[in-house]
Design a protein around this motif. Structure first.
Motif, mmCIF file in Angstrom:
data_model
loop_
_atom_site.group_PDB
_atom_site.id
_atom_site.type_symbol
_atom_site.label_atom_id
_atom_site.label_comp_id
_atom_site.label_asym_id
_atom_site.label_seq_id
_atom_site.Cartn_x
_atom_site.Cartn_y
_atom_site.Cartn_z
ATOM 1 N N LEU A 293 -9.770 -26.116 3.919
ATOM 2 C CA LEU A 293 -9.400 -24.932 4.678
ATOM 3 C C LEU A 293 -8.973 -23.795 3.750
ATOM 4 N N LEU A 294 -8.244 -24.124 2.688
ATOM 5 C CA LEU A 294 -7.814 -23.093 1.746
ATOM 6 C C LEU A 294 -8.980 -22.499 0.965
ATOM 7 N N ARG A 295 -9.997 -23.277 0.683
ATOM 8 C CA ARG A 295 -11.143 -22.791 -0.091
ATOM 9 C C ARG A 295 -12.224 -22.145 0.775
ATOM 10 N N SER A 296 -12.124 -22.239 2.074
ATOM 11 C CA SER A 296 -13.145 -21.700 2.973
ATOM 12 C C SER A 296 -13.080 -20.177 3.016
ATOM 13 N N THR A 297 -14.251 -19.534 2.999
ATOM 14 C CA THR A 297 -14.347 -18.064 3.080
ATOM 15 C C THR A 297 -15.108 -17.633 4.329
ATOM 16 N N ARG A 298 -15.282 -18.509 5.268
ATOM 17 C CA ARG A 298 -16.099 -18.212 6.435
ATOM 18 C C ARG A 298 -15.519 -17.105 7.312
ATOM 19 N N GLY A 299 -14.216 -16.921 7.402
ATOM 20 C CA GLY A 299 -13.635 -15.902 8.278
ATOM 21 C C GLY A 299 -13.127 -14.681 7.524
ATOM 22 N N ALA A 300 -13.459 -14.548 6.241
ATOM 23 C CA ALA A 300 -12.921 -13.456 5.430
ATOM 24 C C ALA A 300 -13.377 -12.091 5.928
ATOM 25 N N ALA A 301 -14.626 -11.951 6.299
ATOM 26 C CA ALA A 301 -15.138 -10.659 6.755
ATOM 27 C C ALA A 301 -14.452 -10.236 8.059
ATOM 28 N N ALA A 302 -14.215 -11.181 8.948
ATOM 29 C CA ALA A 302 -13.555 -10.856 10.212
ATOM 30 C C ALA A 302 -12.112 -10.406 9.973
ATOM 31 N N VAL A 303 -11.428 -11.079 9.054
ATOM 32 C CA VAL A 303 -10.049 -10.697 8.750
ATOM 33 C C VAL A 303 -10.007 -9.314 8.096
ATOM 34 N N GLU A 304 -10.914 -9.049 7.165
ATOM 35 C CA GLU A 304 -10.964 -7.734 6.514
ATOM 36 C C GLU A 304 -11.254 -6.634 7.534
ATOM 37 N N MET A 305 -12.163 -6.897 8.438
ATOM 38 C CA MET A 305 -12.488 -5.913 9.463
ATOM 39 C C MET A 305 -11.288 -5.670 10.378
ATOM 40 N N ALA A 306 -10.559 -6.715 10.712
ATOM 41 C CA ALA A 306 -9.369 -6.571 11.554
ATOM 42 C C ALA A 306 -8.296 -5.736 10.851
ATOM 43 N N LEU A 307 -8.215 -5.834 9.534
ATOM 44 C CA LEU A 307 -7.230 -5.051 8.790
ATOM 45 C C LEU A 307 -7.652 -3.592 8.620
ATOM 46 N N VAL A 308 -8.942 -3.324 8.496
ATOM 47 C CA VAL A 308 -9.440 -1.979 8.219
ATOM 48 C C VAL A 308 -9.686 -1.168 9.500
ATOM 49 N N THR A 309 -9.969 -1.809 10.607
ATOM 50 C CA THR A 309 -10.313 -1.114 11.855
ATOM 51 C C THR A 309 -9.252 -0.111 12.308
ATOM 52 N N PRO A 310 -7.959 -0.445 12.315
ATOM 53 C CA PRO A 310 -6.981 0.576 12.739
ATOM 54 C C PRO A 310 -7.017 1.840 11.866
ATOM 55 N N LEU A 311 -7.166 1.682 10.584
ATOM 56 C CA LEU A 311 -7.245 2.834 9.696
ATOM 57 C C LEU A 311 -8.491 3.669 9.985
ATOM 58 N N LEU A 312 -9.613 3.024 10.188
ATOM 59 C CA LEU A 312 -10.839 3.752 10.511
ATOM 60 C C LEU A 312 -10.725 4.490 11.843
ATOM 61 N N LEU A 313 -10.094 3.875 12.836
ATOM 62 C CA LEU A 313 -9.902 4.530 14.126
ATOM 63 C C LEU A 313 -8.987 5.745 14.002
ATOM 64 N N ILE A 314 -7.932 5.632 13.199
ATOM 65 C CA ILE A 314 -7.019 6.764 12.995
ATOM 66 C C ILE A 314 -7.752 7.917 12.326
ATOM 67 N N ILE A 315 -8.546 7.630 11.334
ATOM 68 C CA ILE A 315 -9.307 8.684 10.645
ATOM 69 C C ILE A 315 -10.314 9.328 11.599
ATOM 70 N N MET A 316 -10.999 8.520 12.391
ATOM 71 C CA MET A 316 -11.992 9.052 13.314
ATOM 72 C C MET A 316 -11.345 9.918 14.396
ATOM 73 N N MET A 317 -10.276 9.428 15.013
ATOM 74 C CA MET A 317 -9.599 10.196 16.064
ATOM 75 C C MET A 317 -8.958 11.460 15.483
ATOM 76 N N GLY A 318 -8.415 11.376 14.292
ATOM 77 C CA GLY A 318 -7.857 12.555 13.635
ATOM 78 C C GLY A 318 -8.924 13.603 13.375
ATOM 79 N N SER A 319 -10.116 13.163 13.007
ATOM 80 C CA SER A 319 -11.226 14.102 12.792
ATOM 81 C C SER A 319 -11.609 14.800 14.088
ATOM 82 N N PHE A 320 -11.658 14.060 15.192
ATOM 83 C CA PHE A 320 -11.953 14.668 16.489
ATOM 84 C C PHE A 320 -10.889 15.714 16.845
ATOM 85 N N GLU A 321 -9.619 15.354 16.670
ATOM 86 C CA GLU A 321 -8.524 16.258 17.034
ATOM 87 C C GLU A 321 -8.523 17.506 16.164
#
Length: 170
Positions: free
Chosen positions: A7-35
């Motif tokens: 389980l510690l060596r598995s990388t199968r869910g890494a992309a999903a975790v990275e996306m979950a961490l980056v999505t709020p920042l991307l949404l803030i930048i996108m909504m700020g651009s609209f505003e």
């Protein structure tokens, strides 16, 4: 290999975790651009509206202006309509939540300095020099955010514009 080590060596869910961490920042930048885009678009509309109003007021008859500070009520009403809607009567507001009380017109009359005489059109009925009339149109509009439904109320944000035009007559 035990299940814990695998389980510690598995990388199968890494992309999903990275996306979950980056999505709020991307949404803030996108909504700020609209505003920000909406803010600048409304500011541009206001500046253009005030410029149109000053140009309209400057093309009215000299008799509509009495130096030093009186403007005919018809000119004031028509100029406010041109500023708010772009037409003399009817039409819809260029900017949401805009009313005529936020638009002001003022008049200044400039005279020549250095002993010069302003001959010609800048004289009253007795022949005395009264100065060249310059009309100033000012407007303030409360900014209405696009993201108000998401909690951004924009309280205290106002758009302001001011433009002057020399009265040239008809």
């Amino acid at each position: 290999m035990t299940a814990g080590v695998r389980l510690l060596r598995s990388t199968r869910g890494a992309a999903a975790v990275e996306m979950a961490l980056v999505t709020p920042l991307l949404l803030i930048i996108m909504m700020g651009s609209f505003e920000l885009g909406n803010y600048f678009m409304n500011e541009h509309k206001l500046v253009k509206a005030v410029r149109d109003g000053a140009r309209f007021a400057g093309r009215q008859a000299f008799g509509s202006y009495t130096c030093p500070s009186t403007i005919d009520n018809t000119v004031v009403t028509n100029t406010k309509n041109v500023v708010m809607t772009g037409v003399l009567s009817g039409g819809s507001n260029r900017i949401v939540n805009w009313n005529a009380s936020s638009i002001t017109l003022s008049l200044n009359c400039f005279t020549a300095t250095g002993g010069q005489d302003m001959l010609g059109i800048y004289r009253n009925s007795t022949g005395a020099s009264v100065g060249a009339p310059v009309v100033t149109v000012s407007a303030t509009v409360r900014y209405t955010p696009v993201l108000a439904s998401f909690g951004f109320r924009g309280v205290g944000f106002n758009l302001n514009a001011r433009q002057q035009a020399a009265v040239m007559g008809l």
